[in-house]
Design an enzyme around this catalytic site. Sequence first.
Site: not given
Length: 196
Positions: A48, A123, A168
Amino acid sequence: MSDHSYILAVAQMGPIQRSDNRASVIARQIEMLREAHARGARFVVFPELALTTFFPRWILSDAEKQEFYEHQMPNAATQPLFDEAARLGVGFYIGFAEKDGDRYFNTAIITDQAGKIILKYRKIHLPGTAEPIAGRDTHHLEKRYFEPGNLGFPVVRSAYGIAGAFICNDRRHPPPLARDLSYAVAARGRDRLCRL
């Protein structure tokens, strides 16, 4: 699921300093691609926000934060990574900070073995806070610098199988949400899922 197999490499990059420029970061990533290829990998997973330091730890002005975002992908700074991946025949997953018009996202892409982007994901579940917590020198301010992703959970058929991506915190929610995320991508037919 597909019945073919291949070697996937995970690029453990170590820290990127705030003073590191894109060229030095890309040079490190190119060396990792080469090493992975030499070991037989056909796909490399970078982390990331892999093009910059993890800048959401600091309070930045609007002007200061601009240096951390990519306005297009690939761009002049990142094109050498795409070119080397294509030369080696190695696909990759990489996360980066994206500016799309006046909107900001924590984004990841997947490329094919020719260095062409075949999937983009933004995300959705941003951790941390939008405002700093008093008394701390560093913070986790993803909600300050990004908005939740707006692309859903895309999947793509590729040489690696049917692939999808998370970033994540998208996978860190208590059940049933975490299961629902995996199922949402699986229901679209994926048999490979990058979750970083």
